[in-house]
Structure formats: C-alpha cells, structure tokens
Design a protein around this motif. Structure first.
Motif, PDB file in Angstrom:
ATOM      1  N   GLN A 179      -5.467  -0.612   3.748  1.00  0.00           N
ATOM      2  CA  GLN A 179      -4.093  -0.622   3.237  1.00  0.00           C
ATOM      3  C   GLN A 179      -4.008  -1.486   1.979  1.00  0.00           C
ATOM      4  OE1 GLN A 179      -0.792  -0.707   6.449  1.00  0.00           O
ATOM      5  NE2 GLN A 179      -2.538  -1.707   7.430  1.00  0.00           N
ATOM      6  N   ARG A 180      -3.206  -1.026   1.041  1.00  0.00           N
ATOM      7  CA  ARG A 180      -2.998  -1.754  -0.212  1.00  0.00           C
ATOM      8  C   ARG A 180      -1.801  -2.685  -0.009  1.00  0.00           C
ATOM      9  NH1 ARG A 180      -1.084   1.150  -3.733  1.00  0.00           N
ATOM     10  NH2 ARG A 180      -1.978   0.252  -5.630  1.00  0.00           N
TER      11      ARG A 180
ATOM     12  N   ASP B 296       3.190   0.641  -5.963  1.00  0.00           N
ATOM     13  CA  ASP B 296       3.566   1.310  -4.709  1.00  0.00           C
ATOM     14  C   ASP B 296       2.638   0.937  -3.550  1.00  0.00           C
ATOM     15  OD1 ASP B 296       5.126   2.879  -3.101  1.00  0.00           O
ATOM     16  OD2 ASP B 296       4.164   4.769  -3.658  1.00  0.00           O
ATOM     17  N   PRO B 297       2.648  -0.334  -3.127  1.00  0.00           N
ATOM     18  CA  PRO B 297       1.747  -0.756  -2.043  1.00  0.00           C
ATOM     19  C   PRO B 297       2.103  -0.111  -0.708  1.00  0.00           C
ATOM     20  CG  PRO B 297       3.344  -2.467  -2.524  1.00  0.00           C
ATOM     21  CD  PRO B 297       3.515  -1.432  -3.590  1.00  0.00           C
ATOM     22  N   ASP B 298       1.114  -0.048   0.175  1.00  0.00           N
ATOM     23  CA  ASP B 298       1.349   0.466   1.529  1.00  0.00           C
ATOM     24  C   ASP B 298       2.050  -0.565   2.405  1.00  0.00           C
ATOM     25  OD1 ASP B 298      -0.249   2.871   1.052  1.00  0.00           O
ATOM     26  OD2 ASP B 298      -1.968   1.501   1.081  1.00  0.00           O
ATOM     27  N   LEU B 299       1.860  -1.830   2.075  1.00  0.00           N
ATOM     28  CA  LEU B 299       2.321  -2.902   2.944  1.00  0.00           C
ATOM     29  C   LEU B 299       2.760  -4.086   2.092  1.00  0.00           C
ATOM     30  CD1 LEU B 299       2.495  -4.032   5.880  1.00  0.00           C
ATOM     31  CD2 LEU B 299       0.105  -4.752   5.624  1.00  0.00           C
TER      32      LEU B 299
ATOM     33  N   ARG C  60       7.079   3.322  -0.747  1.00  0.00           N
ATOM     34  CA  ARG C  60       6.646   3.796   0.569  1.00  0.00           C
ATOM     35  C   ARG C  60       6.711   2.687   1.632  1.00  0.00           C
ATOM     36  NH1 ARG C  60       0.520   5.498  -0.317  1.00  0.00           N
ATOM     37  NH2 ARG C  60       1.224   5.721  -2.464  1.00  0.00           N
ATOM     38  N   ALA C  61       6.385   1.445   1.242  1.00  0.00           N
ATOM     39  CA  ALA C  61       6.406   0.351   2.218  1.00  0.00           C
ATOM     40  C   ALA C  61       7.799   0.144   2.790  1.00  0.00           C
ATOM     41  CB  ALA C  61       5.903  -0.931   1.569  1.00  0.00           C
TER      42      ALA C  61
ATOM     43  N   GLN D 178       8.899   3.313   4.949  1.00  0.00           N
ATOM     44  CA  GLN D 178       8.216   3.411   6.241  1.00  0.00           C
ATOM     45  C   GLN D 178       8.389   2.156   7.091  1.00  0.00           C
ATOM     46  OE1 GLN D 178       4.169   4.341   5.149  1.00  0.00           O
ATOM     47  NE2 GLN D 178       4.702   6.353   4.325  1.00  0.00           N
TER      48      GLN D 178
ATOM     49  N   HIS E 161       7.166  -0.796   6.444  1.00  0.00           N
ATOM     50  CA  HIS E 161       5.932  -1.573   6.444  1.00  0.00           C
ATOM     51  C   HIS E 161       6.103  -2.834   5.599  1.00  0.00           C
ATOM     52  CE1 HIS E 161       3.425   2.233   7.569  1.00  0.00           C
ATOM     53  NE2 HIS E 161       4.213   1.812   8.539  1.00  0.00           N
TER      54      HIS E 161
END
Length: 306
Positions: A187-188, A238-241, A262-263, A266, A268
């Motif tokens: 995860q980024r 646009d990090p995942d977390l 997105r984090a 979602q 996150h």
C-alpha cells in the motif's frame, strides 16, 4: 604519614568532604565502575565523567523515555515541556523546550549532565559555558536509535540494559511486520507529521518502519526528510492509505480535492490520538509499539485496547 580517615582536628568541613567523597565512591561502586570514562556525542563533543550521573536533565522526549527504559528514571530531575511518558516524568520540573530551554531553570536543578538534541547548538553552548556537562544526541533513523540507545547505556553504565532494550525493539518490529497480511502489503502511504502540513519523507525512522512493514511511502526521496507538502500534491499522489493525527483527520475532507481521493472514499484513513501520535513520532524505546500501530492501520484493524 597522612591518615586515610579525617581526624577531629580537621573540623566538620573536612568530615563533610570525606562523607561526600565516600558517598561518591559508593555510587560508583554501586553502578559497577569506579573509574572515570568519556562519552562521545553526536555534536563531536567528548564529555568526561568520574561517576555515573545521578542528576539528569533531559531536553528531548525520546531521550527521556530511553533513560527510563534503561532503568534510570529516578535519576531524572528535570525534562522539557513535551515530555509526558512514562508517568513518573509528568511530575518533574519542566524547563522549557529542547531548542529554547530556560538556562536558569536548568542550572537551578544542579544536573550532573544535560541530555539534548545535537541540533540545539546555541543552547548547548550556553549550558557548557556555565560549566554544565552536556551530551547531545540526535536520533533520526533506526540506526541512530540503536546508536543513541547504546550511548545512553554507556553514559548510565547500563550497557546490558541497552542491549536488552534493543533486542526487544527488534523483536517487536519483526512481530509487527509479520502481523501485516500479504494482501495489505504494497500500500502507498501518506504519513502526515503535523498540520502545516509536513510529511514523513524517505530516510526517516517513520519511513524505515513503513518499509519494514512492506508499505510504500508516497513522498519522493528528493523532497527531503520532513518536507512541507502542497495539499494538491497529495491529491495527485492519491495514496491508498493516510496516517494522520486525529486533529488533522477532522478537516481532511475540507481540503480542496481530498474528498475524491481513494483513501478517503474507501475509509482508509488512520486517525491517531495524541498519545498514539507521541509513540509514532518519537524515535525511542516505544518503536515496536509504533510499528504495531502502523501494522494495525495497514491491515485496517483498530488499535489494540490497553
């Protein structure tokens, strides 16, 4: 032939001096070393000690925590305004910040040594000019953490305690890494240190912990260790977390464009309370706890109850 014991004719002053010398020798013997020794610090200074310091002022929370973790909390007589763990240090006199301590307050505590960050050069010079012993240390990376812990073990004459502490930290970080499921690896992550906002960049101990857990820091190495971030840059990354303080998380959706990341979509986002944030941003003996907080975040698990 001179006597090794004070005679009555020498008066009370001589007797008191002898008692002080005897107590000093007893302290040295208690800590297992009666001989003088020297400590080389991160500012390039060499400080000599005749006995382990019994009165310590610490001006950096991570150093304060390490002193306590090495079993010497009772030797602390003063700390900086941010020191708050473990609980006994909360009762100690506060002598200002690490970079801007009250020199008068430090001197009044009659410390045998002052511990501080090596970047506080001006304050260290003032304290040394007044005759105080200063040991300046700078924990910034995991390697620094190891070196600083070993150096404090030398200073306190507790080398075995330092070795044991480092083994516990290593084992705890490994356990945290093993607790991250394979599906959560890669995860980024955007880790926000403060609301300026500053992020944890490459080469910091925070970045190294992320790497140890199988996570990827979105901050580019060229941006430096703790860069001030343009919020629009984070939108593009646009990090995942996202890992952030609870206070900072409360206003994330109000930052332009962040609601579409997105984090946030979602859910996150890990919002750490003040006590958890202290653990995460201090390179000290609670590093394994920091790793586990990150691991639980990456696995989308709530922090373990204490």
């Amino acid at each position: 032939m001179p006597s090794s014991q004070p005679s009555p004719a020498r008066g009370r002053g001589s007797k008191a001096a002898w008692i002080r010398a005897a107590l000093g020798a007893l302290l040295a013997a208690t800590f297992g070393l009666a001989q003088a020794y020297a400590i080389h610090d991160d500012a390039g200074q060499v400080t000599h000690f005749d006995a382990p310091p019994a009165r310590i002022v610490s001006l950096l929370p991570s150093l304060t925590e390490t002193v306590c973790a090495l079993g010497a909390c009772e030797r602390l007589v003063g700390v900086d305004r941010y020191a708050n763990w473990p609980q006994p240090v909360q009762r100690l006199p506060k002598v200002g910040g690490g970079l801007d301590p009250s020199v008068e307050a430090v001197v009044a505590l009659r410390p045998d040594v002052v511990l501080m960050d090596s970047s506080a050069r001006a304050a260290a010079a003032r304290l040394r000019a007044l005759g105080l012993k200063v040991v300046a240390l700078q924990p910034r990376t995991l390697a620094d953490l190891r070196r600083v812990t070993e150096r404090l073990g030398e200073l306190l004459r507790q080398p075995q305690a330092a070795d044991a502490l480092l083994r516990r930290i290593d084992a705890g970080v490994q356990a945290a890494a093993q607790s991250v499921p394979a599906t959560a690896r890669g995860q980024r992550v955007y880790f926000e240190v403060d609301a300026a906002p500053h992020a944890a960049g490459r080469g910091t101990f925070i970045d190294e912990l992320l790497t140890a857990l199988g996570l990827d820091n979105v901050v580019d190495a060229a941006m430096g260790p703790y860069p001030k971030i343009n919020p629009e840059w984070v939108v593009r990354a646009d990090p995942d977390l996202i890992m952030i303080s609870r206070q900072g998380a409360a206003e994330l959706a109000r930052r332009p464009g962040w609601a579409q990341m997105r984090a946030l979509r979602q859910g996150h986002v890990c919002a750490f309370d003040a006590a958890q944030r202290d653990i995460l941003v201090r390179p000290g003996p609670r590093m394994a706890e920091a790793a586990q907080l990150m691991a639980d975040c990456a696995a989308h698990r709530p922090p373990a109850e204490k």
